[in-house]
Design a protein around this motif. Sequence first.
Motif, PDB file in Angstrom:
ATOM      1  N   ALA A   1       0.737  -1.447   0.475  1.00  0.00           N
ATOM      2  CA  ALA A   1       0.263   0.333  -0.182  1.00  0.00           C
ATOM      3  C   ALA A   1       0.767   1.373   0.142  1.00  0.00           C
ATOM      4  O   ALA A   1       0.716   2.523  -1.188  1.00  0.00           O
ATOM      5  CB  ALA A   1      -0.921   0.016   0.498  1.00  0.00           C
ATOM      6  N   MET A   2       2.187   1.038   0.801  1.00  0.00           N
ATOM      7  CA  MET A   2       3.021   2.062   0.605  1.00  0.00           C
ATOM      8  C   MET A   2       3.443   2.607  -0.683  1.00  0.00           C
ATOM      9  O   MET A   2       4.067   3.764  -0.735  1.00  0.00           O
ATOM     10  CB  MET A   2       4.184   1.898   1.489  1.00  0.00           C
ATOM     11  N   LEU A   3       4.041   1.712  -1.237  1.00  0.00           N
ATOM     12  CA  LEU A   3       4.090   1.423  -2.820  1.00  0.00           C
ATOM     13  C   LEU A   3       3.541   2.336  -3.959  1.00  0.00           C
ATOM     14  O   LEU A   3       3.716   2.940  -4.559  1.00  0.00           O
ATOM     15  CB  LEU A   3       4.758   0.506  -3.348  1.00  0.00           C
ATOM     16  N   ASN A   4       2.246   1.899  -3.243  1.00  0.00           N
ATOM     17  CA  ASN A   4       1.434   2.207  -4.400  1.00  0.00           C
ATOM     18  C   ASN A   4       0.741   3.505  -3.729  1.00  0.00           C
ATOM     19  O   ASN A   4       0.684   4.407  -5.032  1.00  0.00           O
ATOM     20  CB  ASN A   4      -0.704   1.466  -3.911  1.00  0.00           C
ATOM     21  N   GLN A   5       0.913   4.456  -2.922  1.00  0.00           N
ATOM     22  CA  GLN A   5       0.277   5.508  -2.735  1.00  0.00           C
ATOM     23  C   GLN A   5       1.758   6.409  -3.131  1.00  0.00           C
ATOM     24  O   GLN A   5       1.659   7.042  -3.649  1.00  0.00           O
ATOM     25  CB  GLN A   5       0.922   5.846  -0.845  1.00  0.00           C
TER      26      GLN A   5
ATOM     27  N   TYR B   1       4.099   5.824  -5.903  1.00  0.00           N
ATOM     28  CA  TYR B   1       4.024   5.752  -7.305  1.00  0.00           C
ATOM     29  C   TYR B   1       2.817   6.687  -7.882  1.00  0.00           C
ATOM     30  O   TYR B   1       2.955   6.695  -8.957  1.00  0.00           O
ATOM     31  CB  TYR B   1       4.832   4.757  -7.754  1.00  0.00           C
ATOM     32  N   GLY B   2       1.803   6.028  -6.734  1.00  0.00           N
ATOM     33  CA  GLY B   2       0.388   6.308  -7.601  1.00  0.00           C
ATOM     34  C   GLY B   2      -0.217   5.091  -8.365  1.00  0.00           C
ATOM     35  O   GLY B   2      -1.022   6.483  -9.250  1.00  0.00           O
ATOM     36  N   ARG B   3       0.833   4.110  -8.473  1.00  0.00           N
ATOM     37  CA  ARG B   3       0.255   3.846 -10.037  1.00  0.00           C
ATOM     38  C   ARG B   3       1.268   2.368  -8.929  1.00  0.00           C
ATOM     39  O   ARG B   3       1.160   2.137  -8.132  1.00  0.00           O
ATOM     40  CB  ARG B   3       0.169   3.459 -10.882  1.00  0.00           C
ATOM     41  N   TRP B   4       0.316   1.128  -9.192  1.00  0.00           N
ATOM     42  CA  TRP B   4       0.452   0.145  -8.559  1.00  0.00           C
ATOM     43  C   TRP B   4       1.728  -0.883 -10.242  1.00  0.00           C
ATOM     44  O   TRP B   4       1.820  -0.840 -10.472  1.00  0.00           O
ATOM     45  CB  TRP B   4      -0.794  -0.962  -9.129  1.00  0.00           C
ATOM     46  N   VAL B   5       2.654  -1.545  -8.611  1.00  0.00           N
ATOM     47  CA  VAL B   5       4.295  -1.589  -9.412  1.00  0.00           C
ATOM     48  C   VAL B   5       4.034  -2.398  -9.347  1.00  0.00           C
ATOM     49  O   VAL B   5       5.383  -2.961  -9.912  1.00  0.00           O
ATOM     50  CB  VAL B   5       4.817  -0.583  -8.966  1.00  0.00           C
ATOM     51  N   LEU B   6       3.686  -3.565  -8.320  1.00  0.00           N
ATOM     52  CA  LEU B   6       4.206  -4.876  -8.866  1.00  0.00           C
ATOM     53  C   LEU B   6       3.108  -6.086 -10.110  1.00  0.00           C
ATOM     54  O   LEU B   6       2.375  -4.895  -9.962  1.00  0.00           O
ATOM     55  CB  LEU B   6       3.621  -5.792  -7.349  1.00  0.00           C
ATOM     56  N   GLN B   7       3.715  -7.120  -9.535  1.00  0.00           N
ATOM     57  CA  GLN B   7       3.042  -8.187 -10.821  1.00  0.00           C
ATOM     58  C   GLN B   7       1.477  -7.996 -10.528  1.00  0.00           C
ATOM     59  O   GLN B   7       0.591  -7.837  -9.912  1.00  0.00           O
ATOM     60  CB  GLN B   7       2.994  -9.507 -10.396  1.00  0.00           C
ATOM     61  N   GLY B   8       0.615  -8.069 -11.454  1.00  0.00           N
ATOM     62  CA  GLY B   8      -0.969  -8.166 -11.211  1.00  0.00           C
ATOM     63  C   GLY B   8      -1.425  -9.118 -10.613  1.00  0.00           C
ATOM     64  O   GLY B   8      -2.641  -8.681 -10.014  1.00  0.00           O
TER      65      GLY B   8
END
Length: 98
Positions: free
Chosen positions: A19-23, A25-32
């Motif tokens: 969730a921190m990475l999502n906040q 970068y502003g998008r989902w950066v991990l695998q779908g």
Amino acid sequence: LVSLFMSDLMVGLVVMPPAMLNQLYGRWVLQGAFCSLWYSFDVMCCSASILNLCVISLDRYLLIISPLKYKLRMTSCRALWLILATWTLAALASFLPI
């Protein structure tokens, strides 16, 4: 209380870093594919935390209304069943729909 601790610990260790990475970068950066799994763990851990609070409240209520019968009603086996039911209900509510 240990079950509540575990659910909150899982939120901190499993749910919050993505969730921190999502906040950040502003998008989902991990695998779908990881997104659905992460979302399921998020719902499960939060649901387990809420259900644990409900079970603790029920336990305290039973202790207050009948303190002399409490030891007979709330055995360690029943407490274990309540914890298992809490986690099972949380897992079913999170992984089945998602």
